[in-house]
Scaffold this active site. Sequence first.
Site, short mmCIF file in Angstrom:
data_model
loop_
_atom_site.label_atom_id
_atom_site.label_comp_id
_atom_site.label_asym_id
_atom_site.label_seq_id
_atom_site.Cartn_x
_atom_site.Cartn_y
_atom_site.Cartn_z
N ASN A 193 0.81 -1.24 0.00
CA ASN A 193 0.00 0.00 0.00
C ASN A 193 0.83 1.28 0.00
O ASN A 193 0.36 2.32 -0.44
CB ASN A 193 -1.01 0.00 1.16
N THR A 276 0.25 -12.42 9.70
CA THR A 276 1.57 -12.71 9.13
C THR A 276 2.67 -12.34 10.11
O THR A 276 3.68 -13.04 10.24
CB THR A 276 1.76 -11.94 7.81
N CYS A 328 -2.93 1.47 6.91
CA CYS A 328 -3.05 0.84 8.22
C CYS A 328 -3.59 1.80 9.27
O CYS A 328 -4.09 1.35 10.31
CB CYS A 328 -1.71 0.27 8.65
N GLU A 501 8.89 3.54 14.20
CA GLU A 501 9.61 3.93 12.99
C GLU A 501 9.54 5.43 12.81
O GLU A 501 8.62 6.09 13.29
CB GLU A 501 9.03 3.21 11.77
#
Length: 522
Positions: A193, A276, A328, A501
């Site tokens: 994305n 995942t 997200c 991040e």
Amino acid sequence: MNRTPLTSPINTRVLTFPALQFAVLTGLPSMVQLQRPYSLDVSASLLRTEGFIDGRWVSAASSFPVFDPATGEEIAKVSDCGTKEAQDAVNAAHKAFNLWKNHTAKERSILLRKWFDLIIQHREDLAKLITAECGKPMKESLGEMTYSASFLEWFSEEARRVYGDIVAAPAKDRKILILKQPVGVASIITPWNFPSAMITRKVGAALAVGCTVVVKPAEDTPLSALALAELSVQAGIPAGVFNVVPCSREKTPAVGELLCTDPLVAKISFTGSTATGKVLLRHAAGTVKRVSMELGGHAPFIVFDSADVDKAVAGAMGSKFRNSGQTCVCSNRFLVQTGIHDAFVEKLAKTMDAELKLGHGSEPSTTQGPLINSRAAEKVEKQVADAVDHGAVVVRGGKRLQGSFMEPTLLSNVTSDMLCMREETFGPLIPVVKFNTEQEALAIANASPVGLAGYFYSRDMAQIWRVAEQMEVGMVGVNEGMISTTEAPFGGIKQSGLGREGSIYGVDEYLEIKYMCLGGLS
């Protein structure tokens, strides 16, 4: 593999893919008819289709197709790297680490800055790649490239600001020093994305402090990653420092496992689904690797009676419909207080009518591109059907269109037990729940196993502090629907991930702290 011939003296490559016929739609949304061929016209040097390992372009035994999600047509065939190529990339990164970590911080800073400059120089071509393989409207793709480049700029500056400490010792004959050192080889596994920005946000921090990386881009969007690799070469990043291993959906599990289990890999950074992420955590546990995870979200968007309705509607539009709802941090659960509910829904519906237009991302008028594939559209379609079956009212949209297009949809009379309130949507769906009290809204907002981002609108200062502190998320937007920025730490709590991040904290994920006791000084 077959390559499309160059078609101009300035060394550009033009790939043309056929049109896809759509019926004319009436009402919301206004649909651009995809009735003409769409071309991917970019610099030939940036349209790379092989793996990038140890400074070389590497072909695999087979290839996999990359599709334009708007038309369903093939854009390119990309080398389908397997575990052999992944192992070669890890080995190359490990070899390069021993040299790269000994570059001075200033030397690494200069190279990252050159990489940033090249991305800005080629911003339009890189944006075209994103629109072609991801489906974003071109305006958003250009925005992503600015965002992507900003991380290399930021971390080029942070490279020279990784400081240790000197701590007062308990004895006179010794000194206590705290050193910060790079962890080593990092496996970087990124989503489709934000196919450029999710790479630079991780890689910028890693390279700044002296780590080397192996990037596995999403199978839907490998072209952006490979273009970044080409520009890294032009910037002078040494061979083996930045490696890219593209692979198909079929080979992803084996390649992912190798990148998470190989003893030479010291660090894993992953952005993707919570499911995942849990698999990768299990892989990483065997060798106790450092791990950063930016996983799924299910963001609440609360509008209190004290809110400015117009600002709340504008915030909802930006937060929900960016990238057709495929981020997200997109708002997923809209909670609107009783006193303002009807006005909010009415104004939001009218704004959707006026501002949203579906179409191919390369059309200037398009604001809503396709979803990434038919599976994504089916998920949204399923959530809408479930909500309607349980009593929700479709205020706008609600229909699945051809291919992977989905009408932007507004639902009212939604309840917390509906599927759209329990699962992340990743599509253009706004379900609105009516609530009465602040405590009720917080209970609904926090009743989720994930906690990435949350938003709320209020002009009551006491309420702002209460709600911001009580929302169980890693990031809060107060009277603001767009919160991502290079300077701020990005990450979640609960099952939305581990670590942060961007910002000054982003480099910490790639550093080890070493304590050195220097004795015998009496």
